[in-house]
Scaffold this motif. Structure first.
Motif, PDB file in Angstrom:
ATOM      1  N   VAL A 138       0.843  -1.206   0.000  1.00 44.76           N
ATOM      2  CA  VAL A 138       0.000   0.000   0.000  1.00 44.76           C
ATOM      3  C   VAL A 138       0.872   1.247   0.000  1.00 44.76           C
ATOM      4  CG1 VAL A 138      -1.620   1.357   1.377  1.00 44.76           C
ATOM      5  CG2 VAL A 138      -1.994  -1.103   1.072  1.00 44.76           C
ATOM      6  N   GLU A 139       1.915   1.251   0.821  1.00 41.15           N
ATOM      7  CA  GLU A 139       2.811   2.412   0.891  1.00 41.15           C
ATOM      8  C   GLU A 139       3.529   2.644  -0.432  1.00 41.15           C
ATOM      9  OE1 GLU A 139       5.293   1.489   4.178  1.00 41.15           O
ATOM     10  OE2 GLU A 139       3.759   1.954   5.689  1.00 41.15           O
ATOM     11  N   GLU A 140       3.796   1.550  -1.162  1.00 44.33           N
ATOM     12  CA  GLU A 140       4.454   1.670  -2.462  1.00 44.33           C
ATOM     13  C   GLU A 140       3.454   1.910  -3.596  1.00 44.33           C
ATOM     14  OE1 GLU A 140       6.673  -1.926  -2.865  1.00 44.33           O
ATOM     15  OE2 GLU A 140       8.166  -1.364  -1.347  1.00 44.33           O
ATOM     16  N   ARG A 141       2.191   2.061  -3.233  1.00 47.59           N
ATOM     17  CA  ARG A 141       1.117   2.296  -4.200  1.00 47.59           C
ATOM     18  C   ARG A 141       1.014   1.182  -5.237  1.00 47.59           C
ATOM     19  NH1 ARG A 141       1.706   8.860  -5.267  1.00 47.59           N
ATOM     20  NH2 ARG A 141       1.654   9.466  -3.064  1.00 47.59           N
ATOM     21  N   PRO A 143      -0.928  -1.716  -6.950  1.00 51.66           N
ATOM     22  CA  PRO A 143      -2.355  -2.027  -7.088  1.00 51.66           C
ATOM     23  C   PRO A 143      -2.750  -3.290  -6.314  1.00 51.66           C
ATOM     24  CG  PRO A 143      -1.466  -1.345  -9.195  1.00 51.66           C
ATOM     25  CD  PRO A 143      -0.287  -1.500  -8.270  1.00 51.66           C
ATOM     26  N   GLN A 309      -6.468   1.337 -10.442  1.00 57.67           N
ATOM     27  CA  GLN A 309      -5.185   1.622  -9.801  1.00 57.67           C
ATOM     28  C   GLN A 309      -4.024   1.447 -10.783  1.00 57.67           C
ATOM     29  OE1 GLN A 309      -4.680  -0.272  -5.838  1.00 57.67           O
ATOM     30  NE2 GLN A 309      -6.854  -0.811  -6.009  1.00 57.67           N
ATOM     31  N   LYS A 313      -1.970   4.887 -11.644  1.00 59.06           N
ATOM     32  CA  LYS A 313      -0.627   4.916 -11.054  1.00 59.06           C
ATOM     33  C   LYS A 313      -0.468   6.048 -10.041  1.00 59.06           C
ATOM     34  CE  LYS A 313       1.422   1.492 -13.233  1.00 59.06           C
ATOM     35  NZ  LYS A 313       1.954   0.318 -12.528  1.00 59.06           N
ATOM     36  N   GLN A 314      -1.494   6.275  -9.280  1.00 58.48           N
ATOM     37  CA  GLN A 314      -1.416   7.325  -8.283  1.00 58.48           C
ATOM     38  C   GLN A 314      -2.208   6.895  -7.054  1.00 58.48           C
ATOM     39  OE1 GLN A 314      -3.192  10.536 -10.481  1.00 58.48           O
ATOM     40  NE2 GLN A 314      -5.217  10.149  -9.668  1.00 58.48           N
ATOM     41  N   LYS A 315      -1.982   7.586  -5.961  1.00 60.82           N
ATOM     42  CA  LYS A 315      -2.665   7.229  -4.732  1.00 60.82           C
ATOM     43  C   LYS A 315      -4.152   7.482  -4.881  1.00 60.82           C
ATOM     44  CE  LYS A 315      -2.318   7.760   0.273  1.00 60.82           C
ATOM     45  NZ  LYS A 315      -1.593   8.408   1.397  1.00 60.82           N
ATOM     46  N   HIS A 316      -4.950   6.533  -4.424  1.00 57.45           N
ATOM     47  CA  HIS A 316      -6.393   6.706  -4.467  1.00 57.45           C
ATOM     48  C   HIS A 316      -6.957   6.407  -3.078  1.00 57.45           C
ATOM     49  CE1 HIS A 316      -6.440   2.400  -4.341  1.00 57.45           C
ATOM     50  NE2 HIS A 316      -7.749   2.354  -4.379  1.00 57.45           N
TER      51      HIS A 316
END
Length: 344
Positions: A138-141, A143, A309, A313-316
Motif C-alpha cells: 500500500v505504501e508503495e502504491r 495495485p 489503480q 498509477k497514483q494514490k487513491h
C-alpha cells in the motif's frame, strides 16, 4: 527459418509499424474496420507472434495480474475468479492464480513469487494475516484489492458480501416459517476471518431481534473435518435444533452428509438454509433454500478497482464495497404452525 517481425506484418497489411503496434495494444480509436481486418489477416498469414517480453519492457507492464485465493474449492472463489478472468481477457491481461490453502506462510510466498514475476497488480482472497507485507504494498502504491476478507490495519480496496444482512435474512426467513430453535454451523471463529465473525454476529443479533433463544450449544464451530462429529453430539443431546444455518458451502456439504448418514429428513425433521448458492441446490432433494452472493458483480468490481489503480498509477482513496445478498426460496424449509414471527 526467418523470424517474422512487426515490419513484415506492416508491409503485408500496407500500414505503418506504429499502426500495427496500436492494433496489438487494442488501441482502435483512429483505425478503420478495414485496416483492422487487413492487419488481422496479415498476422494470421505470416504466423506472427508478438515478443511479449520486449513489449513488457517497453511498456513497463507485463499485462498480467496475480490472484491469490485461500481455498480454490469454495463456490465463491470459483465464481468470482470466472468474472475476474473475463474482465482481464477483455483488457488483454493474463491471470496467474495461486491457492494459499488459508496458510499465511504460503500466501506470503505466493506474493513474493508474483511480485518477482512483475505482475501489474494483486487481487487477494486473503488469510487475514501478513499485515506488514500488505502495508508495504500500500505504501508503495502497488495495485491491490482484497476479496471476501480484509487485513486489519491495511487500507486497501475490499469487495465483500453484506455478511450481517445475509445471516439476518436466514433468521428472518426461518422465523417467518415458525422456527424457534435455530443453530448455526461454521468453521472455527477467528477475529481475522471477517465473513465468519460478521455472519455469526449477524446471526446472533437477528435471533435477539426476533425474540428467539440464543442457545450456545447450537453454535457448531469446528474444523470442516470435525463438523459431522460435532453435529452427532448435538443431535444426541435430546433437544436438537429445528433448523440449521450453514455459513458457507463447505459447511453445508458436511451437514448434508450428516443428515443422509443419520436418516434425518429435510425439512420434516430439520430445516436447512445456507449462504452460497451451490450448483446442485435446485436438483438436490429437497431443493435447498440458499442465500446467494452476487459473485459475478463482486468479481467484476474487484477487477475494475484493480485496473483503476493500474491505469492511474497514483494514490487513491481505498473503499470497502458491500454487496447485497439474495434469498432464493426452495424446499428445505417448511411452514410450521400459524405464527409468522417465529414464536409459537
Amino acid at each position: 527459418m526467418k523470424k517474422v517481425t512487426m515490419a513484415d506484418v506492416a508491409k503485408l497489411a500496407n500500414v505503418s509499424k506504429s499502426t500495427v503496434s496500436q492494433y496489438l495494444n487494442k488501441r482502435y480509436e483512429y483505425m478503420s474496420e478495414e485496416t483492422r481486418k487487413r492487419i488481422a489477416r496479415a498476422i494470421e498469414e505470416l504466423g506472427y507472434q508478438p515478443n511479449i517480453i520486449a513489449r513488457s519492457l517497453k511498456q513497463k507492464t507485463t499485462a498480467t495480474i496475480g490472484v491469490i485465493v485461500f481455498n480454490i474449492l469454495h463456490m465463491l472463489t470459483i465464481q468470482v475468479l470466472h468474472a475476474i478472468e473475463e474482465a482481464c481477457q477483455e483488457r488483454g491481461f493474463h491471470v496467474i492464480v495461486s491457492n494459499s490453502d488459508d496458510d499465511p506462510e504460503k500466501e506470503k510466498k505466493y506474493i513474493d513469487m508474483l511480485l518477482a514475476k512483475q505482475v501489474d497488480g494483486l487481487i487477494v482472497f486473503t488469510t487475514g494475516k501478513n499485515e506488514d507485507v500488505y502495508q508495504r504494498l500500500v505504501e508503495e502504491r502497488f495495485p491491490l484489492v482484497f476479496v471476501d476478507r480484509m487485513v486489519p490495519g491495511v487500507e486497501a480496496d475490499a469487495i465483500l458480501l453484506d455478511n450481517k444482512r445475509a445471516a439476518a435474512l436466514a433468521v428472518e426467513y426461518l422465523a417467518s416459517h415458525g422456527y424457534e430453535r435455530i443453530g448455526a454451523v461454521a468453521p472455527p471463529l477467528a477475529s481475522h476471518v471477517v465473513p465468519r465473525m460478521e455472519r455469526i454476529e449477524g446471526f446472533r443479533q437477528a435471533l435477539t431481534e426476533k425474540g428467539l433463544p440464543v442457545i450456545a450449544d447450537y453454535f457448531v464451530t469446528a474444523e470442516i473435518s470435525s463438523i459431522q462429529r460435532e453435529l452427532a453430539k448435538l443431535f444426541a443431546s435430546g433437544r436438537p435444533p429445528e433448523a440449521l444455518f450453514a455459513i458457507n458451502d463447505l459447511t453445508l456439504m458436511k451437514i448434508l452428509h450428516f443428515v443422509k448418514n443419520n436418516g434425518i429428513h429435510v425439512p420434516d425433521d430439520l430445516a436447512l438454509i445456507s449462504i452460497d448458492d451451490v450448483p446442485f441446490a435446485d436438483i438436490y432433494t429437497p431443493t435447498l433454500t440458499t442465500i446467494a452472493q452476487p459473485t459475478f458483480a463482486m468479481g467484476k468490481k474487484a477487477a475494475e478497482r484493480l485496473f483503476m489503480q493500474i491505469v492511474r498509477k497514483q494514490k487513491h482513496k481505498p473503499q470497502i464495497f458491500r454487496f447485497p445478498p439474495t434469498l432464493i426460496e426452495r424446499k428445505s424449509v417448511r411452514q410450521r404452525g400459524n405464527n409468522n414471527d417465529g414464536r409459537r
